[in-house]
Design a protein around this motif. Structure first.
Motif, PDB file in Angstrom:
ATOM      1  N   ARG A  20       2.286   7.368  -2.055  1.00 16.99           N
ATOM      2  CA  ARG A  20       1.955   5.948  -2.253  1.00 16.99           C
ATOM      3  C   ARG A  20       3.009   5.270  -3.120  1.00 16.99           C
ATOM      4  O   ARG A  20       3.127   5.540  -4.296  1.00 16.99           O
ATOM      5  CB  ARG A  20       0.577   5.808  -2.923  1.00 16.99           C
ATOM      6  CG  ARG A  20       0.159   4.357  -3.145  1.00 16.99           C
ATOM      7  CD  ARG A  20      -1.160   4.266  -3.869  1.00 16.99           C
ATOM      8  NE  ARG A  20      -1.124   4.846  -5.200  1.00 16.99           N
ATOM      9  CZ  ARG A  20      -0.624   4.229  -6.279  1.00 16.99           C
ATOM     10  NH1 ARG A  20      -0.121   3.006  -6.173  1.00 16.99           N
ATOM     11  NH2 ARG A  20      -0.627   4.832  -7.455  1.00 16.99           N
ATOM     12  N   ARG A  21       3.750   4.359  -2.491  1.00 14.29           N
ATOM     13  CA  ARG A  21       4.684   3.534  -3.248  1.00 14.29           C
ATOM     14  C   ARG A  21       4.178   2.096  -3.404  1.00 14.29           C
ATOM     15  O   ARG A  21       4.700   1.360  -4.225  1.00 14.29           O
ATOM     16  CB  ARG A  21       6.051   3.551  -2.566  1.00 14.29           C
ATOM     17  CG  ARG A  21       6.789   4.885  -2.725  1.00 14.29           C
ATOM     18  CD  ARG A  21       7.138   5.163  -4.187  1.00 14.29           C
ATOM     19  NE  ARG A  21       7.940   4.106  -4.738  1.00 14.29           N
ATOM     20  CZ  ARG A  21       9.276   4.076  -4.709  1.00 14.29           C
ATOM     21  NH1 ARG A  21       9.940   5.073  -4.155  1.00 14.29           N
ATOM     22  NH2 ARG A  21       9.936   3.065  -5.222  1.00 14.29           N
ATOM     23  N   VAL A  22       3.191   1.714  -2.625  1.00 13.67           N
ATOM     24  CA  VAL A  22       2.613   0.386  -2.794  1.00 13.67           C
ATOM     25  C   VAL A  22       1.899   0.341  -4.149  1.00 13.67           C
ATOM     26  O   VAL A  22       1.180   1.266  -4.534  1.00 13.67           O
ATOM     27  CB  VAL A  22       1.640   0.039  -1.646  1.00 13.67           C
ATOM     28  CG1 VAL A  22       0.442   0.979  -1.591  1.00 13.67           C
ATOM     29  CG2 VAL A  22       1.174  -1.407  -1.750  1.00 13.67           C
ATOM     30  N   ILE A  23       2.133  -0.728  -4.887  1.00  9.41           N
ATOM     31  CA  ILE A  23       1.553  -0.868  -6.220  1.00  9.41           C
ATOM     32  C   ILE A  23       0.059  -1.147  -6.096  1.00  9.41           C
ATOM     33  O   ILE A  23      -0.368  -1.998  -5.312  1.00  9.41           O
ATOM     34  CB  ILE A  23       2.284  -1.986  -6.992  1.00  9.41           C
ATOM     35  CG1 ILE A  23       3.722  -1.527  -7.278  1.00  9.41           C
ATOM     36  CG2 ILE A  23       1.558  -2.338  -8.281  1.00  9.41           C
ATOM     37  CD1 ILE A  23       4.613  -2.606  -7.821  1.00  9.41           C
ATOM     38  N   THR A  24      -0.734  -0.415  -6.851  1.00 12.85           N
ATOM     39  CA  THR A  24      -2.193  -0.510  -6.753  1.00 12.85           C
ATOM     40  C   THR A  24      -2.680  -1.940  -6.865  1.00 12.85           C
ATOM     41  O   THR A  24      -3.477  -2.413  -6.041  1.00 12.85           O
ATOM     42  CB  THR A  24      -2.844   0.346  -7.854  1.00 12.85           C
ATOM     43  OG1 THR A  24      -2.352   1.681  -7.785  1.00 12.85           O
ATOM     44  CG2 THR A  24      -4.357   0.342  -7.717  1.00 12.85           C
ATOM     45  N   GLN A  25      -2.217  -2.628  -7.890  1.00 17.38           N
ATOM     46  CA  GLN A  25      -2.672  -3.994  -8.134  1.00 17.38           C
ATOM     47  C   GLN A  25      -2.376  -4.906  -6.942  1.00 17.38           C
ATOM     48  O   GLN A  25      -3.210  -5.719  -6.535  1.00 17.38           O
ATOM     49  CB  GLN A  25      -1.994  -4.537  -9.396  1.00 17.38           C
ATOM     50  CG  GLN A  25      -2.385  -5.959  -9.772  1.00 17.38           C
ATOM     51  CD  GLN A  25      -1.675  -6.409 -11.050  1.00 17.38           C
ATOM     52  OE1 GLN A  25      -1.113  -5.605 -11.787  1.00 17.38           O
ATOM     53  NE2 GLN A  25      -1.712  -7.699 -11.306  1.00 17.38           N
ATOM     54  N   GLY A  49      -7.794  -5.921  -0.793  1.00 15.14           N
ATOM     55  CA  GLY A  49      -9.138  -5.609  -1.251  1.00 15.14           C
ATOM     56  C   GLY A  49      -9.424  -4.120  -1.357  1.00 15.14           C
ATOM     57  O   GLY A  49      -8.644  -3.276  -0.910  1.00 15.14           O
ATOM     58  N   VAL A  50     -10.607  -3.814  -1.928  1.00 12.57           N
ATOM     59  CA  VAL A  50     -10.956  -2.425  -2.217  1.00 12.57           C
ATOM     60  C   VAL A  50     -11.481  -1.683  -0.985  1.00 12.57           C
ATOM     61  O   VAL A  50     -11.757  -0.490  -1.066  1.00 12.57           O
ATOM     62  CB  VAL A  50     -12.012  -2.356  -3.348  1.00 12.57           C
ATOM     63  CG1 VAL A  50     -11.434  -2.859  -4.655  1.00 12.57           C
ATOM     64  CG2 VAL A  50     -13.267  -3.136  -2.978  1.00 12.57           C
ATOM     65  N   ASP A  51     -11.613  -2.391   0.145  1.00 15.50           N
ATOM     66  CA  ASP A  51     -12.047  -1.726   1.369  1.00 15.50           C
ATOM     67  C   ASP A  51     -10.892  -1.469   2.330  1.00 15.50           C
ATOM     68  O   ASP A  51     -11.106  -1.216   3.519  1.00 15.50           O
ATOM     69  CB  ASP A  51     -13.131  -2.562   2.071  1.00 15.50           C
ATOM     70  CG  ASP A  51     -14.441  -2.540   1.314  1.00 15.50           C
ATOM     71  OD1 ASP A  51     -14.758  -1.489   0.721  1.00 15.50           O
ATOM     72  OD2 ASP A  51     -15.139  -3.570   1.279  1.00 15.50           O
ATOM     73  N   HIS A  52      -9.679  -1.528   1.821  1.00 13.10           N
ATOM     74  CA  HIS A  52      -8.518  -1.203   2.648  1.00 13.10           C
ATOM     75  C   HIS A  52      -8.636   0.246   3.135  1.00 13.10           C
ATOM     76  O   HIS A  52      -9.189   1.117   2.431  1.00 13.10           O
ATOM     77  CB  HIS A  52      -7.232  -1.387   1.834  1.00 13.10           C
ATOM     78  CG  HIS A  52      -5.992  -1.169   2.628  1.00 13.10           C
ATOM     79  ND1 HIS A  52      -5.419   0.083   2.775  1.00 13.10           N
ATOM     80  CD2 HIS A  52      -5.221  -2.025   3.339  1.00 13.10           C
ATOM     81  CE1 HIS A  52      -4.337  -0.027   3.538  1.00 13.10           C
ATOM     82  NE2 HIS A  52      -4.195  -1.290   3.885  1.00 13.10           N
ATOM     83  N   PRO A  53      -8.137   0.556   4.328  1.00 18.44           N
ATOM     84  CA  PRO A  53      -8.239   1.932   4.854  1.00 18.44           C
ATOM     85  C   PRO A  53      -7.707   3.002   3.908  1.00 18.44           C
ATOM     86  O   PRO A  53      -8.287   4.091   3.815  1.00 18.44           O
ATOM     87  CB  PRO A  53      -7.427   1.866   6.147  1.00 18.44           C
ATOM     88  CG  PRO A  53      -7.561   0.452   6.599  1.00 18.44           C
ATOM     89  CD  PRO A  53      -7.592  -0.373   5.345  1.00 18.44           C
ATOM     90  N   LEU A  54      -6.622   2.718   3.203  1.00 15.40           N
ATOM     91  CA  LEU A  54      -6.078   3.715   2.286  1.00 15.40           C
ATOM     92  C   LEU A  54      -7.066   4.007   1.167  1.00 15.40           C
ATOM     93  O   LEU A  54      -7.276   5.166   0.788  1.00 15.40           O
ATOM     94  CB  LEU A  54      -4.744   3.232   1.706  1.00 15.40           C
ATOM     95  CG  LEU A  54      -4.094   4.154   0.668  1.00 15.40           C
ATOM     96  CD1 LEU A  54      -3.812   5.529   1.256  1.00 15.40           C
ATOM     97  CD2 LEU A  54      -2.806   3.537   0.123  1.00 15.40           C
TER      98      LEU A  54
END
Length: 460
Positions: free
Chosen positions: A248-253, A260-265
């Motif tokens: 995971r290189r995408v920044i959490t924030q 949103g918090v329901d993203h597949p990842l």
């Protein structure tokens, strides 16, 4: 410390640069162009413009490693405690959503797979000023510098010479990813790996280098935008192909704010349908207020004696900016009055930014702007950190001929599952040396003077 022990070797390299035909305008232009072809870039900008790696004595590299590993372990203690201690979570500035996400147990594997400490070399020592625990970049820089800078003619005397070595952070990353996957319970002998970040980021060239390295090791590897991921409640996939391991290189924030918090990842992570590194519980580590926790004696009971010693030696005085009293150089003071009255002694930083965004250096900021920033901190959490007086270095570059340029430099060690391997070396004309703020990089060359001397004697 022995930071000047490598001076003679640096001078030897610089003399080689002055030899006829060593570097001219055409060769320098070619040097930059090869970087762009290989991926040593930020966006479209070649990152290495200086013509010597940073030289560090073996004993100094080892001392940095011991300290970096202890500080990383201390920060992990802070993050783990914040998962169950609401008061500490508040101290770090974690939002309710961030706490909820960090509380999700992803299963086995290291708490922090890869982190990068930002470190300043000072007179007689070094200090760590930040930890990038979310999406640290620069891991392939060393490899690419070896394929570009180290291949220039003036570097030839160093090739294969005893007593010299280069670290391999890209190997440290791959080892930590695969060991973490196995500890998590992954069973695929060659897991399918996804490197996930927005398609438009300036660091995408690094992903291509890593993908090639992983593919060469036999791993099916894909570079994916978060929007390409799918989750059906059983497996994470992209285009119908299952994914075992996510780097995971995408920044959490940014992921949560945009999708949103329901993203597949996030859903696959919650269900332990794929191994994700770094996990989504590293957010407390990435808050700059974690350094205020390290620095404040009120929290010293969290740490081992070895960690407390490393903190005392290598963490600058740091506090969250807010009204109240604090200890400063043996006396109790009003924190806001101290920051305003001793402006040139401090740096202001937003608690949750990256790439040097929002950083104010007290000694370079107009007093009115400094007062406005300090008074306005209530709108956004921030820390104040005592100024670390960084050493500068003279590094050769090319501008219508070879010139020596005085630059600020950071040595930023990588820590992979608790073990240091290599460092990003950032160079800049500005005291804020982030690559995203216009800085550049060079390589790291570790020098064992004693071994070099023994080998030189044998060949006399």
């Amino acid at each position: 410390m022995t930071w000047d022990a490598t001076r003679a070797l640096a001078e030897q390299l610089d003399r080689g640069l002055s030899a006829p035909g060593a570097i001219d305008a055409a060769r320098f232009a070619s040097f930059l162009e090869v970087q762009k072809e290989l991926g040593l870039v930020h966006g479209a900008r070649a990152l290495c413009r200086h013509l010597r790696p940073y030289l560090i004595a073996e004993q100094d590299y080892a001392a940095v490693g011991r300290a970096a590993e202890r500080i990383a372990a201390a920060l992990e203690r802070v993050a783990r405690r914040a998962l169950t201690d609401a008061g500490l979570a508040e101290e770090l500035g974690l939002s309710a959503d961030e706490r909820a996400l960090a509380a999700v147990d992803p299963g086995g594997g290291p708490f922090l797979t890869v982190g990068r400490l930002d470190m300043m070399v000072t007179e007689g020592g070094f200090q760590f000023i930040e930890l990038n625990a979310d999406s640290p970049a620069g891991i392939t820089d060393q490899l690419l510098v070896e394929q570009t800078l180290m291949e220039l003619p003036h570097m030839a005397p160093l090739r294969g010479r005893a007593g010299l070595r280069t670290p391999a952070p890209h190997r440290g990353l791959i080892r930590a990813l695969l060991e973490g996957y196995a500890a998590w319970g992954g069973r695929a002998p060659r897991p399918t790996i996804a490197i996930v970040d927005w398609a438009t980021v300036d660091t995408s060239a690094e992903f291509k280098v890593l993908s090639a390295l992983l593919s060469a090791d036999g791993h099916r590897t894909r570079i994916l935008d978060p929007d390409e991921l799918e989750y059906d409640g059983a497996r994470l996939s992209a285009g119908g192909e299952a994914i075992d391991l996510v780097y995971r290189r995408v920044i959490t924030q940014e992921l949560i704010e945009r999708r949103g918090v329901d993203h597949p990842l996030v859903r696959a992570y919650r269900d332990r349908a794929a191994y994700v590194a770094n996990s989504l519980r590293t957010k407390p580590l990435n808050k700059k207020a974690a350094f205020a926790v390290l620095s404040d004696p009120a929290f010293s009971g969290l740490f081992s004696p070895e960690q407390r010693a490393a903190i005392a030696a290598h963490i600058p005085w740091t506090r969250r900016v807010r009204p109240g009293r604090t200890a400063w150089k043996g006396r109790e003071v009003d924190l806001v009055e101290l920051i305003l009255g001793e402006q040139e002694s401090f740096v202001l930083k937003p608690n949750d930014e990256y790439g040097g965004k929002g950083v104010l250096l007290g000694w370079q900021t107009p007093p009115d702007a400094w007062r406005e920033a300090v008074r306005g901190v209530g709108e956004q959490l921030a820390i104040v950190q005592e100024r670390s007086r960084s050493r500068t270095a003279r590094m050769p570059t090319f501008r219508d001929g070879i010139v020596q340029e005085e630059v600020y430099f950071d040595l930023c060690p990588f820590v992979f599952a608790g073990r240091m391997e290599g460092a990003m070396v950032r160079l800049s004309a500005s005291a804020v040396s982030n690559v995203s703020a216009g800085g550049g990089v060079t390589g790291l060359l570790i020098v064992d003077d004693a071994r070099m001397s023994r080998e030189d004697t044998r060949h006399v």
